[in-house]
Design a protein around this motif. Structure first.
Motif, mmCIF file in Angstrom:
data_model
loop_
_atom_site.group_PDB
_atom_site.id
_atom_site.type_symbol
_atom_site.label_atom_id
_atom_site.label_comp_id
_atom_site.label_asym_id
_atom_site.label_seq_id
_atom_site.Cartn_x
_atom_site.Cartn_y
_atom_site.Cartn_z
ATOM 1 N N ASN A 205 0.816 -1.221 0.000
ATOM 2 C CA ASN A 205 0.000 0.000 0.000
ATOM 3 C C ASN A 205 0.844 1.264 0.000
ATOM 4 O O ASN A 205 0.389 2.318 -0.465
ATOM 5 C CB ASN A 205 -0.936 0.002 1.226
ATOM 6 C CG ASN A 205 -1.980 -1.091 1.138
ATOM 7 O OD1 ASN A 205 -2.378 -1.507 0.045
ATOM 8 N ND2 ASN A 205 -2.435 -1.575 2.293
ATOM 9 N N ASP A 206 2.073 1.179 0.535
ATOM 10 C CA ASP A 206 2.899 2.380 0.647
ATOM 11 C C ASP A 206 4.015 2.419 -0.391
ATOM 12 O O ASP A 206 5.027 3.097 -0.198
ATOM 13 C CB ASP A 206 3.494 2.481 2.051
ATOM 14 C CG ASP A 206 4.434 1.327 2.360
ATOM 15 O OD1 ASP A 206 4.374 0.311 1.636
ATOM 16 O OD2 ASP A 206 5.223 1.447 3.317
ATOM 17 N N CYS A 207 3.849 1.707 -1.499
ATOM 18 C CA CYS A 207 4.893 1.688 -2.530
ATOM 19 C C CYS A 207 4.635 2.785 -3.555
ATOM 20 O O CYS A 207 3.582 2.805 -4.211
ATOM 21 C CB CYS A 207 4.930 0.324 -3.218
ATOM 22 S SG CYS A 207 6.333 0.135 -4.337
ATOM 23 N N SER A 246 1.855 -9.503 -16.203
ATOM 24 C CA SER A 246 2.764 -8.355 -16.145
ATOM 25 C C SER A 246 1.956 -7.082 -16.329
ATOM 26 O O SER A 246 1.606 -6.699 -17.446
ATOM 27 C CB SER A 246 3.851 -8.467 -17.221
ATOM 28 O OG SER A 246 4.759 -7.381 -17.129
ATOM 29 N N THR A 247 1.645 -6.437 -15.202
ATOM 30 C CA THR A 247 0.917 -5.172 -15.228
ATOM 31 C C THR A 247 1.682 -4.161 -14.394
ATOM 32 O O THR A 247 2.733 -4.470 -13.825
ATOM 33 C CB THR A 247 -0.513 -5.344 -14.654
ATOM 34 O OG1 THR A 247 -0.422 -5.599 -13.239
ATOM 35 C CG2 THR A 247 -1.239 -6.497 -15.342
ATOM 36 N N ALA A 248 1.146 -2.964 -14.298
ATOM 37 C CA ALA A 248 1.805 -1.926 -13.504
ATOM 38 C C ALA A 248 1.831 -2.283 -12.020
ATOM 39 O O ALA A 248 2.726 -1.851 -11.292
ATOM 40 C CB ALA A 248 1.111 -0.589 -13.716
ATOM 41 N N THR A 249 0.879 -3.091 -11.567
ATOM 42 C CA THR A 249 0.768 -3.373 -10.131
ATOM 43 C C THR A 249 1.092 -4.807 -9.746
ATOM 44 O O THR A 249 1.126 -5.139 -8.557
ATOM 45 C CB THR A 249 -0.657 -3.053 -9.644
ATOM 46 O OG1 THR A 249 -1.601 -3.847 -10.390
ATOM 47 C CG2 THR A 249 -0.971 -1.574 -9.823
ATOM 48 N N SER A 250 1.319 -5.673 -10.720
ATOM 49 C CA SER A 250 1.562 -7.075 -10.407
ATOM 50 C C SER A 250 2.449 -7.713 -11.469
ATOM 51 O O SER A 250 2.334 -7.419 -12.658
ATOM 52 C CB SER A 250 0.231 -7.833 -10.315
ATOM 53 O OG SER A 250 0.443 -9.181 -9.945
ATOM 54 N N VAL A 294 17.305 0.644 -5.150
ATOM 55 C CA VAL A 294 16.380 1.547 -5.845
ATOM 56 C C VAL A 294 15.281 2.033 -4.893
ATOM 57 O O VAL A 294 14.219 2.488 -5.331
ATOM 58 C CB VAL A 294 15.768 0.876 -7.096
ATOM 59 C CG1 VAL A 294 16.851 0.552 -8.093
ATOM 60 C CG2 VAL A 294 14.975 -0.376 -6.734
ATOM 61 N N GLY A 295 15.561 1.924 -3.572
ATOM 62 C CA GLY A 295 14.658 2.485 -2.580
ATOM 63 C C GLY A 295 13.472 1.625 -2.211
ATOM 64 O O GLY A 295 12.473 2.135 -1.688
ATOM 65 N N LEU A 296 13.577 0.312 -2.459
ATOM 66 C CA LEU A 296 12.455 -0.561 -2.166
ATOM 67 C C LEU A 296 12.828 -1.626 -1.133
ATOM 68 O O LEU A 296 13.944 -2.144 -1.152
ATOM 69 C CB LEU A 296 11.965 -1.262 -3.437
ATOM 70 C CG LEU A 296 11.325 -0.379 -4.515
ATOM 71 C CD1 LEU A 296 11.009 -1.210 -5.742
ATOM 72 C CD2 LEU A 296 10.055 0.297 -3.980
ATOM 73 N N ASN A 297 11.896 -1.923 -0.276
ATOM 74 C CA ASN A 297 12.033 -3.060 0.623
ATOM 75 C C ASN A 297 11.198 -4.206 0.069
ATOM 76 O O ASN A 297 10.128 -3.994 -0.498
ATOM 77 C CB ASN A 297 11.541 -2.691 2.024
ATOM 78 C CG ASN A 297 11.735 -3.826 3.008
ATOM 79 O OD1 ASN A 297 12.840 -4.333 3.170
ATOM 80 N ND2 ASN A 297 10.659 -4.228 3.663
ATOM 81 N N LEU A 312 6.460 -5.493 -2.354
ATOM 82 C CA LEU A 312 7.385 -4.362 -2.394
ATOM 83 C C LEU A 312 6.782 -3.144 -1.701
ATOM 84 O O LEU A 312 5.601 -2.856 -1.838
ATOM 85 C CB LEU A 312 7.719 -4.001 -3.849
ATOM 86 C CG LEU A 312 8.272 -5.131 -4.715
ATOM 87 C CD1 LEU A 312 8.607 -4.614 -6.104
ATOM 88 C CD2 LEU A 312 9.497 -5.766 -4.079
ATOM 89 N N SER A 313 7.623 -2.445 -0.965
ATOM 90 C CA SER A 313 7.191 -1.227 -0.278
ATOM 91 C C SER A 313 8.337 -0.229 -0.269
ATOM 92 O O SER A 313 9.482 -0.571 -0.589
ATOM 93 C CB SER A 313 6.758 -1.548 1.157
ATOM 94 O OG SER A 313 7.830 -2.128 1.886
ATOM 95 N N ASN A 314 8.028 1.010 0.103
ATOM 96 C CA ASN A 314 9.068 2.026 0.199
ATOM 97 C C ASN A 314 10.053 1.656 1.301
ATOM 98 O O ASN A 314 9.669 1.134 2.347
ATOM 99 C CB ASN A 314 8.463 3.392 0.509
ATOM 100 C CG ASN A 314 7.625 3.914 -0.638
ATOM 101 O OD1 ASN A 314 7.831 3.550 -1.785
ATOM 102 N ND2 ASN A 314 6.655 4.770 -0.318
ATOM 103 N N GLN A 315 11.316 1.955 1.055
ATOM 104 C CA GLN A 315 12.347 1.698 2.066
ATOM 105 C C GLN A 315 12.484 2.937 2.924
ATOM 106 O O GLN A 315 12.664 4.049 2.425
ATOM 107 C CB GLN A 315 13.669 1.365 1.390
ATOM 108 C CG GLN A 315 14.758 0.923 2.356
ATOM 109 C CD GLN A 315 16.048 0.588 1.627
ATOM 110 O OE1 GLN A 315 16.326 1.154 0.579
ATOM 111 N NE2 GLN A 315 16.820 -0.312 2.185
ATOM 112 N N TYR A 316 12.418 2.763 4.220
ATOM 113 C CA TYR A 316 12.500 3.907 5.141
ATOM 114 C C TYR A 316 13.828 3.894 5.853
ATOM 115 O O TYR A 316 14.392 2.837 6.108
ATOM 116 C CB TYR A 316 11.359 3.863 6.143
ATOM 117 C CG TYR A 316 10.005 4.015 5.496
ATOM 118 C CD1 TYR A 316 9.567 5.246 5.012
ATOM 119 C CD2 TYR A 316 9.176 2.906 5.318
ATOM 120 C CE1 TYR A 316 8.342 5.382 4.413
ATOM 121 C CE2 TYR A 316 7.931 3.038 4.709
ATOM 122 C CZ TYR A 316 7.521 4.286 4.264
ATOM 123 O OH TYR A 316 6.299 4.425 3.662
#
Length: 316
Positions: A205-207, A246-250, A294-297, A312-316
């Motif tokens: 949700n936070d990617c 293969s889509t933008a979200t999956s 590339v900033g992803l967890n 995948l989510s944002n890396q904090y």
């Protein structure tokens, strides 16, 4: 046109030696089987939750079923087989006690066999049924599937033999010698060509990125899905995998042939490299490091013996 990433990896010994060790090594047992009563056997003998759903827990209380499982497990132990037996009841308990994880992994099917396939760590599932004649002779039927690709072994044929004593009849050993040898042939192919896996990538949700987003890694740029594809292509044992979705979200990749063992040297150990089993979590470990760049967890959840969900989510 797809841009190729030049990914400079400092890979751990477990990954850098993926292609080694093609010959079976008895020091590593990353092959196991699970013995499961046939669905028809359960339904016909009243071991059922409803008309179409077997109750395996009830079937496991049957003395003949228990004796047969004990006989096979004893055979594996006595003959130095590379296969270890997984416990069906323990697996059923894990499933019933892990509803939250089951939902997370999209294991929403009501088909208990499909749920077991997606949960188990076994390489092969052995299905069996037992029928006792009026003269006291047992007829035992066996079939098997490769859990990774759900394909039946032995050309789909059911193997049948008769014994007078499930626990100790010499016919058990004679038949199991042949049966296990057939499993060996299939397992040798897995060792050589890799285990057939399915890996699904999803966005949390936070990617902030999607799989078509442009990213940069080691001086190269391209889409996020291309970065993932480059890692997979660099590390599979044999080519032929493809994108199921293969889509933008999956992003879902199927027929990913990952090595099943590698040779590693433990930290601080003076011993030589030793073989260890490799599963999807191990295979994807270094991809997680790359995605960090590339900033992803990446949270990796294994699905059975041959699948994984990567969120995948944002890396904090």
């Amino acid at each position: 046109m797809k841009k190729i990433f030049l990914i400079i990896l400092i890979i751990s010994c477990a990954i850098s030696t993926f292609a080694q060790g093609q010959e079976r090594d008895q020091d590593v047992k990353n092959a196991s089987i699970m013995l499961i009563p046939e669905k028809a056997f359960c339904l016909n003998n009243g071991y059922k939750i409803d008309e179409m759903t077997p109750d395996y827990s009830k079937a496991l209380l049957n003395n003949d079923v228990l004796n047969f499982i004990t006989a096979v497990e004893g055979y594996l132990a006595e003959h130095g087989s590379q296969y270890e037996a997984e416990n069906l009841q323990a697996t059923l308990d894990d499933i019933s006690n892990s509803e939250a994880t089951t939902a997370l992994l999209d294991l929403k099917s009501n088909d208990i066999d499909e749920i077991i396939n997606n949960w188990t760590r076994a390489t092969f599932h052995i299905y069996f049924s037992i029928t006792k004649s009026s003269s006291g002779i047992y007829s035992i039927r066996l079939s098997a599937i490769d859990v990774a690709n759900k394909k039946t072994l032995f050309g789909g044929n059911i193997q049948t033999y008769n014994v007078s004593d499930i626990k100790s009849d010499a016919r058990n050993k004679e038949f199991l010698d042949s049966f296990i040898a057939a499993l060996d042939r299939r397992y040798n192919d897995i060792v050589k060509n890799g285990r057939n896996c399915r890996i699904k990538f999803k966005l949390g949700n936070d990617c902030d990125l999607d799989f078509f987003s442009m990213v940069e890694c080691d001086g190269e740029s391209g889409q996020l899905n291309e970065l993932i594809d480059s890692y997979i292509d660099d590390n599979v044992l044999s080519t032929g995998y493809s994108a199921e979705e293969s889509t933008a979200t999956s992003l879902t990749l199927k027929n990913v042939r990952i090595p099943i063992k590698a040779f590693v040297k433990k930290a601080f150990s003076k011993k030589k490299n030793r073989p260890v089993g490799i599963e999807t979590l191990d295979f994807l470990k270094n991809l997680k490091t790359i995605l960090n760049q590339v900033g992803l967890n990446a949270e990796i959840y294994p699905i059975g013996i041959a699948g994984a969900l990567v969120i995948l989510s944002n890396q904090y």
